[in-house]
Every structure is written in structure tokens, then in C-alpha cells.
Design a protein around this motif. Structure first.
Motif, PDB file in Angstrom:
ATOM      1  N   ARG A 243      -2.748  22.946 -44.423  1.00 10.68           N
ATOM      2  CA  ARG A 243      -2.381  23.917 -43.367  1.00 10.68           C
ATOM      3  C   ARG A 243      -3.208  25.052 -42.956  1.00 10.68           C
ATOM      4  NH1 ARG A 243       2.236  22.374 -39.678  1.00 10.68           N
ATOM      5  NH2 ARG A 243       3.791  21.227 -41.017  1.00 10.68           N
ATOM      6  N   GLY A 244      -3.734  25.097 -41.809  1.00  8.80           N
ATOM      7  CA  GLY A 244      -4.603  26.127 -41.685  1.00  8.80           C
ATOM      8  C   GLY A 244      -6.050  26.106 -41.935  1.00  8.80           C
TER       9      GLY A 244
ATOM     10  N   GLY B 260      -9.953  24.200 -42.346  1.00 10.22           N
ATOM     11  CA  GLY B 260     -10.886  23.405 -41.434  1.00 10.22           C
ATOM     12  C   GLY B 260     -10.253  23.334 -40.019  1.00 10.22           C
ATOM     13  N   VAL B 261     -10.168  24.594 -39.303  1.00 14.59           N
ATOM     14  CA  VAL B 261      -9.425  24.262 -37.996  1.00 14.59           C
ATOM     15  C   VAL B 261     -10.768  24.056 -37.131  1.00 14.59           C
ATOM     16  CG1 VAL B 261      -8.358  25.538 -36.270  1.00 14.59           C
ATOM     17  CG2 VAL B 261      -7.611  25.965 -38.489  1.00 14.59           C
ATOM     18  N   ILE B 262     -10.459  22.938 -36.332  1.00 14.10           N
ATOM     19  CA  ILE B 262     -11.494  22.879 -35.312  1.00 14.10           C
ATOM     20  C   ILE B 262     -10.821  22.865 -33.692  1.00 14.10           C
ATOM     21  CG2 ILE B 262     -13.175  21.113 -34.369  1.00 14.10           C
ATOM     22  CD1 ILE B 262     -12.664  19.635 -36.845  1.00 14.10           C
ATOM     23  N   PRO B 263     -11.601  23.724 -32.987  1.00 14.80           N
ATOM     24  CA  PRO B 263     -11.099  24.060 -31.854  1.00 14.80           C
ATOM     25  C   PRO B 263     -11.386  22.949 -30.818  1.00 14.80           C
ATOM     26  CG  PRO B 263     -12.262  26.053 -32.393  1.00 14.80           C
ATOM     27  CD  PRO B 263     -12.620  24.910 -33.399  1.00 14.80           C
ATOM     28  N   ALA B 264     -10.806  22.517 -29.834  1.00  9.16           N
ATOM     29  CA  ALA B 264     -10.890  21.533 -29.238  1.00  9.16           C
ATOM     30  C   ALA B 264     -12.216  21.483 -28.439  1.00  9.16           C
ATOM     31  CB  ALA B 264      -9.760  21.326 -28.081  1.00  9.16           C
ATOM     32  N   ASN B 265     -12.850  22.502 -27.860  1.00  9.89           N
ATOM     33  CA  ASN B 265     -14.065  22.449 -27.001  1.00  9.89           C
ATOM     34  C   ASN B 265     -15.156  22.373 -28.195  1.00  9.89           C
ATOM     35  OD1 ASN B 265     -13.675  25.098 -28.225  1.00  9.89           O
ATOM     36  ND2 ASN B 265     -14.900  25.986 -26.483  1.00  9.89           N
ATOM     37  N   ILE B 266     -15.271  22.908 -29.297  1.00  7.41           N
ATOM     38  CA  ILE B 266     -16.110  22.913 -30.194  1.00  7.41           C
ATOM     39  C   ILE B 266     -16.165  21.320 -30.684  1.00  7.41           C
ATOM     40  CG2 ILE B 266     -16.955  23.338 -32.496  1.00  7.41           C
ATOM     41  CD1 ILE B 266     -16.956  25.953 -31.251  1.00  7.41           C
TER      42      ILE B 266
ATOM     43  N   PRO C 171      -1.455  19.910 -31.928  1.00  8.71           N
ATOM     44  CA  PRO C 171      -2.257  20.936 -31.564  1.00  8.71           C
ATOM     45  C   PRO C 171      -3.008  21.790 -32.543  1.00  8.71           C
ATOM     46  CG  PRO C 171       0.045  21.541 -31.698  1.00  8.71           C
ATOM     47  CD  PRO C 171      -0.074  20.055 -32.079  1.00  8.71           C
ATOM     48  N   ASP C 172      -2.582  21.680 -33.776  1.00  9.03           N
ATOM     49  CA  ASP C 172      -3.214  22.470 -34.804  1.00  9.03           C
ATOM     50  C   ASP C 172      -4.637  22.436 -34.958  1.00  9.03           C
ATOM     51  OD1 ASP C 172      -0.622  23.593 -34.953  1.00  9.03           O
ATOM     52  OD2 ASP C 172      -0.438  23.032 -37.016  1.00  9.03           O
ATOM     53  N   GLY C 173      -5.205  21.396 -35.141  1.00 12.91           N
ATOM     54  CA  GLY C 173      -6.691  21.104 -35.193  1.00 12.91           C
ATOM     55  C   GLY C 173      -7.042  21.261 -36.780  1.00 12.91           C
ATOM     56  N   ASP C 174      -6.206  21.401 -37.576  1.00 10.64           N
ATOM     57  CA  ASP C 174      -6.529  21.669 -39.183  1.00 10.64           C
ATOM     58  C   ASP C 174      -6.491  20.315 -39.906  1.00 10.64           C
ATOM     59  OD1 ASP C 174      -3.666  21.322 -39.316  1.00 10.64           O
ATOM     60  OD2 ASP C 174      -3.290  22.933 -39.779  1.00 10.64           O
ATOM     61  N   SER C 175      -6.498  20.412 -41.062  1.00 13.23           N
ATOM     62  CA  SER C 175      -6.601  19.007 -42.006  1.00 13.23           C
ATOM     63  C   SER C 175      -5.341  18.500 -41.934  1.00 13.23           C
ATOM     64  CB  SER C 175      -7.051  19.544 -43.380  1.00 13.23           C
ATOM     65  OG  SER C 175      -8.030  19.938 -43.459  1.00 13.23           O
ATOM     66  N   PHE C 176      -4.247  19.218 -41.907  1.00 13.35           N
ATOM     67  CA  PHE C 176      -2.905  18.625 -41.842  1.00 13.35           C
ATOM     68  C   PHE C 176      -2.751  17.809 -40.644  1.00 13.35           C
ATOM     69  CE2 PHE C 176       1.422  18.688 -40.662  1.00 13.35           C
ATOM     70  CZ  PHE C 176       2.107  18.040 -41.707  1.00 13.35           C
ATOM     71  N   ALA C 177      -3.305  18.536 -39.427  1.00  8.35           N
ATOM     72  CA  ALA C 177      -3.004  17.839 -38.046  1.00  8.35           C
ATOM     73  C   ALA C 177      -3.665  16.435 -37.885  1.00  8.35           C
ATOM     74  CB  ALA C 177      -3.459  18.648 -37.029  1.00  8.35           C
ATOM     75  N   ARG C 178      -5.044  16.254 -38.659  1.00  8.95           N
ATOM     76  CA  ARG C 178      -5.595  15.121 -38.622  1.00  8.95           C
ATOM     77  C   ARG C 178      -4.872  14.117 -39.539  1.00  8.95           C
ATOM     78  NH1 ARG C 178      -9.866  19.001 -38.297  1.00  8.95           N
ATOM     79  NH2 ARG C 178      -9.987  19.460 -40.699  1.00  8.95           N
ATOM     80  N   PHE C 179      -4.529  14.384 -40.617  1.00 11.96           N
ATOM     81  CA  PHE C 179      -3.581  13.452 -41.538  1.00 11.96           C
ATOM     82  C   PHE C 179      -2.547  13.088 -40.742  1.00 11.96           C
ATOM     83  CE2 PHE C 179      -0.212  12.864 -44.358  1.00 11.96           C
ATOM     84  CZ  PHE C 179      -0.685  12.259 -45.238  1.00 11.96           C
ATOM     85  N   TRP C 180      -1.779  13.931 -40.185  1.00 15.24           N
ATOM     86  CA  TRP C 180      -0.547  13.500 -39.458  1.00 15.24           C
ATOM     87  C   TRP C 180      -0.805  12.678 -38.275  1.00 15.24           C
ATOM     88  CZ3 TRP C 180       1.613  14.250 -34.629  1.00 15.24           C
ATOM     89  CH2 TRP C 180       3.065  14.110 -34.388  1.00 15.24           C
ATOM     90  N   VAL C 181      -1.718  12.911 -37.579  1.00 12.99           N
ATOM     91  CA  VAL C 181      -1.836  12.163 -36.291  1.00 12.99           C
ATOM     92  C   VAL C 181      -2.356  10.558 -36.932  1.00 12.99           C
ATOM     93  CG1 VAL C 181      -3.868  11.550 -34.430  1.00 12.99           C
ATOM     94  CG2 VAL C 181      -2.962  13.908 -34.678  1.00 12.99           C
ATOM     95  N   ARG C 182      -3.182  10.331 -37.958  1.00 13.33           N
ATOM     96  CA  ARG C 182      -3.519   9.365 -38.548  1.00 13.33           C
ATOM     97  C   ARG C 182      -2.215   8.464 -38.919  1.00 13.33           C
ATOM     98  NH1 ARG C 182      -8.200  11.509 -40.234  1.00 13.33           N
ATOM     99  NH2 ARG C 182     -10.157  10.972 -38.942  1.00 13.33           N
ATOM    100  N   LEU C 183      -1.410   9.105 -39.486  1.00 14.78           N
ATOM    101  CA  LEU C 183       0.258   8.598 -40.068  1.00 14.78           C
ATOM    102  C   LEU C 183       0.711   7.973 -39.019  1.00 14.78           C
ATOM    103  CD1 LEU C 183       1.930   8.056 -42.639  1.00 14.78           C
ATOM    104  CD2 LEU C 183       2.636  10.279 -42.280  1.00 14.78           C
TER     105      LEU C 183
END
Lengths: 216, 396
Positions: free
Chosen positions: B230-231, B233-239, B280-292
Motif C-alpha cells: 500500500r502506497g 510504487g505509486v504511478i500517477p496516471a499521466n506519467i 484509483p491508488d496507482g500503487d503496488s496493491f492496486a495493480r495486484f488488486w486489478v489483476r485479481l
């Protein structure tokens, strides 16, 4: 969806209005895709306009094309073919014919960016003259172009002005030549020529002479 | 004023000991001065899914700069494709992303189909979509287990390999190959589905949903896992967009973009009722969650496609010897790792003139020099794992 087509035509019109003489040629394939060829001077300006002016925020890829057909063909002529004069390589026509959106030079760099909101993509091309294969880098506009330009640098020998560090990406740093150019031979087939349609290679355990089997 | 008084009050001896203490402090500081250190991760490391080498310059525990080095597995597919006929190229490109290989073939075949102006019959499109989604499950299942492994939980990896086997068996029984199906053809697919496959698939999809539930309980809710992701490796959308990130990496940053829904070509995802998941978070957890969530969604897509799979031929009429008319085309699809596309230039011959492979992992991993700046050493591993790349997909 006819409105997509209108969208693509409008896209070309807006590019033409912004770049002026910088836009050399364009091609719209209705409901499918759009190609634009810009001059070398306006290569970066085209990227800036696409990103900031038209909302093409997504960088897809950047690479190069070599339009001079390979002098070696498919490198699959066997020794027998060459002896009989049936080899493909001797009949190669090496005239340069460019593809969609035309061109004047042997080398072109091309890149693709997407507008993910409207689901549109454009392919941009730029001519690179043989005596000066350099063009402005896209890294200040799309940071993702960094590695793609390094790849084009080592594979085609293009150089990109203002790139933060042009060095080998895949190849060893002392590698000579530019492998994706068409006149770079495919060494794997050089070392071991293609046997042709019939595999004449001896299988292990097979007798050297043909009458070996009949003598049993 | 006060200080002057206290200074004057110090006896000579006290002054000397004070100076000695100051000097000792200074010496210790000099000895502990943190010079830059270079940490070399890889080429062989479980987090790299192949041979990626990462040279990290550290200041203490923090990363100052990162330089990924690749090319250990560069096989030159773009060059090799120029001397192979179109049907032969699929054998090569199967090996780009080797854990979801059927999905590699599809965009290339679709590009060739667009140039030839043929379209696969409905049944072929249906089967293609089913196998496409199945390779997504086979691919992401591995990620879900592996992500646990990277934060120190071994069990999810065992679960992943146990359940991935069922999907691989299905792919094998339909195509004949567990890892490299080589099943997609210009104008359709190679074979029809074997008898009993649909019933078996339904059973396995149920199992895969159970697997997702298990991972949810085992990994997602775990306190340690959350603390490590959580929190971080945050990637903002535009980057993310300007680096060309795709797949769950960009949807984890809240960008609602999926080629399957927005630009469908040659596949029938939109015949079903499905949802694009974003976080919406863009962190490692968000990427994991989306894939799940996507894995679960894939099982639902397959279930719905099985319900109304049309009958009919599986091949369009194409010539026996395939010559693709001159032209240029680019088709991209939403592969397990992200957007994959092929830019094919044809000159009307047996072989393509130029094939540019736009692979997802290459762009996904090109953000690492930006993303890993300033993170702590242990987070390098979790961030790399959450970006999820396959080396074959970077090096091509």
C-alpha cells in the motif's frame, strides 16, 4: 461508425493547420487507421502537438524501417539452388519503394501514439536522409520513448538529438553493425545454410553409403 | 549571555574532555559517512522472471538511480520474422510471453487478416476469444502466486501452480500444446474443440473462481502484504500514459482503458456482459488488486461465451499458400501483460517485409528508472513484481 472517419479526417486537418509545410503527406484508411508523414524539422513539434493539442497522451512505440530490400533474399537458397541458378537472391530487385504515406529516403523512423479517450491511434513517419540519420528526440515529450530510441539507435543507427543517453540496449556495447538494416546478413543462416526443401542432412545412425542397407 | 557564563564556568579539564568528545563524534561521523553503494540485482533473480539485471545506486537504504540492463535473452524475432512465411511466424512469436502464449499469436494473425481482408467465421472468433481469456488466466494465476512469494509468503505460489495446471490441461486438450499452442491460423483456428471440453471448462472455471477467493483471503487481506504494497510504487496516471504503460499497470492508476472493450478487433468480448476493473491508488496493491479482479472477470467471460457458442465452420476461405497483399497495418489487443501489437509491412510476398513487435512489458518496465528512484531496497522487489513482466516480452 461514420463519425470515426470524420474524426480521423479532422485529425489530419488539424495537423495540417498546425504544422503547415511540416506535414508532407497523410493517408486515412476509413474506420481503420491514419498515417502522417512529417518533415524532419517538425518531428518533435508533431509529438508536442499530438500530446498537448490533441490529447494523444499515450505513447505506444517508436522504431525504424529500412526500405531497401535485402540483397540476400530469405537466405534460404541451398548450394544446389545457387549452382543451378535457381536462387532467389540473384533475382532480388533492390529498388526502394516506400509504403503508406510515401517517402523519399531509404530510412524512415515511425512512431505510434494513442488517444485512449476516443480510441484513436496515429502512426507518424519521418524521412531520414542517408548522410544524416538524425532527428530530434521525443524523450522531452514522451519519456517512454527513451528505450525505443535506444533500440532504434543500435538496430538502425539512427541518432536522436537531445536524447539523455544513447547507448546499447540489447546488444553488447562493442557490437558492430546495425542488425535490423536489410543489408545486415542473418548470420545464423550464413553459418549453417538452409538445406532447401528436402532435408539432405544425414541423420545419426544412417549409413554413409546407400547400398549399406541393401547389403543386409 | 547565559552561554558565555557557562563557558567561563567550565574548568580547564572539562573543556579538554568536551573537545575530545567533539573530536570523537566528528571521527565517527567521518567513518560512517554513507558513500554511494552499487547493488547489482540479477541477471538471475526470482523477481525478474528471466534474466533482467538491475544496477541500483544506493544511498544507505535508499535508491538514488536505477539502470535496468537487458538483452540477455534477445532473440531477434523482428529480424527472424523477415525470412519466415506468415504461418511460420506464429511459431516464433509464441515464445514472446511464454506463460500466456496463445495471446501472442492473436494480434499477429489479426494484423495479417486485416491486410488480407478476411474475417474468421463466428465460431472461430468465439473459440479464439475463449482461448485468449484462458491464456490470460494461465498467465495472471502465476502472478497472483508470485506476488505473495515476493513478500515472503510461499503458500500462494503452490496454490498458483496447483490450479494453473487445470487451465493448462484445458489448453492442451484443445490445442495440443501446453505452453506453445501455435493454434491460431489466418482466417480461423486449426481445430474444433474436442468432445466434453465445454463441460470440463465450466468445472475448471468454477475452480479458478475458488482459487481467486483463496488468494483474496490468503494474500489480499494479509496485514504484512498490505504494509509492503500500500502506497509503495505509486504511478500517477499521466506519467504512466506517457511511458506507455498498459494493462493492469495503467488500470491500477485509475485509467479506464481496455482494448478488449474500446477497440475490439476479431474477438467477441463485447458479446458478453463484463466489466473493466480500475483502482484509483496507482500503487503496488492496486495493480495486484486489478489483476485479481480481472482473473475472476475472465472466468465469467469464458462462462458466458460457452453458453452461446455458435456452430458453423472454423476456417474462412483462404488460399493454401498465403501471400499477404502489399500494405501496412497495426492491430493491438489487450494481452495478459498489457497492450500487445504488431506493425506489419507487407510487399505482397510470402514473407512479411518488416514486423515491429510492440510488446507490453518493454514499455511497462521502461518506467523503472523513474519509479524506483527514492524507494527503499526491499521495495525494489515488490514493485518489480507488481509491474509483472516476462523477460521474453521485453527482449523479444
Amino acid at each position: 461508425m461514420p463519425d470515426t472517419d470524420l474524426a480521423r479526417n479532422e485529425l489530419v486537418a488539424r495537423f495540417a493547420a498546425h504544422l503547415g509545410d511540416g506535414l508532407l503527406e497523410s493517408h486515412v484508411e476509413p474506420d481503420v487507421d491514419v498515417w502522417l508523414r512529417v518533415s524532419r524539422e517538425s518531428w518533435r513539434e508533431a509529438a508536442e502537438f499530438a500530446k498537448n493539442g490533441l490529447g494523444f497522451a499515450y505513447f505506444s512505440f517508436l522504431s525504424g524501417i529500412d526500405w531497401m530490400p535485402s540483397p540476400f533474399g530469405r537466405e534460404m537458397d541451398s548450394q544446389i539452388d545457387i549452382a543451378l541458378g535457381n536462387d532467389e537472391a540473384s533475382k532480388i530487385d533492390q529498388t526502394i519503394v516506400q509504403g503508406i504515406a510515401g517517402g523519399e529516403t531509404r530510412f524512415q523512423a515511425f512512431a505510434r501514439v494513442n488517444d485512449i479517450v476516443n480510441g484513436l491511434g496515429i502512426t507518424l513517419k519521418v524521412d531520414l536522409p542517408d548522410d544524416d540519420l538524425s532527428v530530434d528526440s521525443w524523450v522531452p515529450v514522451y519519456p517512454g520513448a527513451n528505450w525505443h530510441e535506444r533500440e532504434a539507435w543500435e538496430m538502425y543507427g539512427f541518432s536522436f538529438n537531445d536524447h539523455p543517453g544513447l547507448r546499447a540496449l540489447y546488444l553488447p556495447s562493442d557490437f558492430e553493425g546495425h542488425p535490423l538494416r536489410k543489408d545486415y546478413p542473418l548470420l545464423a543462416r550464413r553459418m549453417k545454410p538452409w538445406p532447401g526443401i528436402v532435408d539432405v542432412e544425414q541423420m545419426p545412425g544412417e549409413d554413409d553409403n546407400e547400398d549399406g542397407a541393401s547389403s543386409e | 549571555m547565559e552561554r558565555a557564563v557557562s563557558d567561563a564556568a567550565l574548568s580547564n579539564r572539562e573543556q579538554l574532555s568536551y573537545i575530545a568528545a567533539q573530536a570523537a563524534d566528528a571521527r565517527v561521523n567521518v567513518e560512517l559517512e554513507t558513500e554511494g553503494m552499487t547493488l547489482n540485482i540479477g541477471p538471475q533473480h526470482p523477481a525478474t522472471h528471466g534474466t533482467l539485471r538491475i544496477i541500483a545506486k544506493l544511498d544507505g537504504e535508499q535508491v538514488v538511480a536505477v539502470d535496468p540492463v537487458m538483452g540477455y535473452m534477445h532473440r531477434g524475432y523482428e529480424k527472424l520474422a523477415e525470412v519466415r512465411t506468415y504461418p511460420q511466424v506464429t511459431t516464433l512469436i509464441n515464445r514472446i510471453d511464454w506463460v500466456g502464449s496463445f495471446a501472442n499469436e492473436v494480434p499477429f494473425i489479426l494484423t495479417a487478416e486485416r491486410l488480407m481482408e478476411v474475417e474468421a467465421p463466428p465460431r472461430a472468433q468465439w473459440i479464439r476469444t475463449i482461448l485468449f481469456e484462458m491464456s490470460r488466466i494461465a498467465n495472471i494465476t502465476l502472478f497472483l502466486g508470485d506476488m505473495g512469494l515476493q513478500v515472503g509468503a510461499v503458500t500462494p505460489a503452490f496454490f498458483a501452480f496447483r490450479d494453473r495446471e487445470h487451465v493448462l490441461n484445458l489448453i492442451e486438450s484443445a490445442t495440443g500444446g501446453r505452453f506453445h499452442p501455435n493454434f491460431d491460423r489466418i482466417g480461423g483456428i486449426k481445430d474444433d474443440l474436442p468432445a466434453g471440453w465445454i463441460t470440463e471448462t465450466r468445472r475448471v472455471m468454477k475452480k479458478m473462481r475458488k482459487y481467486c477467493d483463496e488468494i483474496e483471503i490468503l494474500v489480499e487481506g494479509n496485514e504484512i502484504f498490505q504494509a509492503r504494497t500500500r502506497g509503495i510504487g505509486v504511478i500517477p496516471a499521466n506519467i504512466g500514459l506517457s511511458y506507455g504503460l498498459s494493462g493492469a499497470n495503467i488500470r491500477g492508476s485509475g485509467v479506464d482503458w481496455d482494448v478488449r472493450r474500446d477497440n475490439p478487433c476479431g474477438m467477441v468480448h463485447n458479446e458478453t456482459d463484463w466489466k473493466v476493473w480500475t483502482h484509483p491508488d496507482g500503487d503496488s496493491f492496486a495493480r495486484f488488486w486489478v489483476r485479481l479482479q480481472e482473473t475472476r472477470e475472465s472466468t465469467r467471460i469464458i462462462d458466458q461465451l460457452l453458453d452461446n457458442i455458435p456452430s458453423g465452420p472454423i476456417m474462412a476461405k483462404v488460399p493454401r499458400i498465403i501471400k499477404v497483399p502489399a500494405g501496412e497495418a497495426y492491430v493491438e489487443t489487450e494481452n495478459p501483460l498489457g497492450v500487445m501489437g504488431y506493425y506489419v509491412i507487407s510487399k505482397g510476398e510470402l514473407v512479411p517485409y518488416r514486423v515491429k513487435i510492440r510488446s507490453a512489458s518493454f514499455n511497462n518496465i521502461s518506467i523503472t528508472p523513474w519509479l524506483l528512484k527514492g524507494v527503499y531496497v526491499p521495495d525494489i522487489i515488490t514493485i518489480l513484481a507488481s509491474l509483472y513482466f516476462i523477460l521474453g516480452d521485453i527482449d523479444r
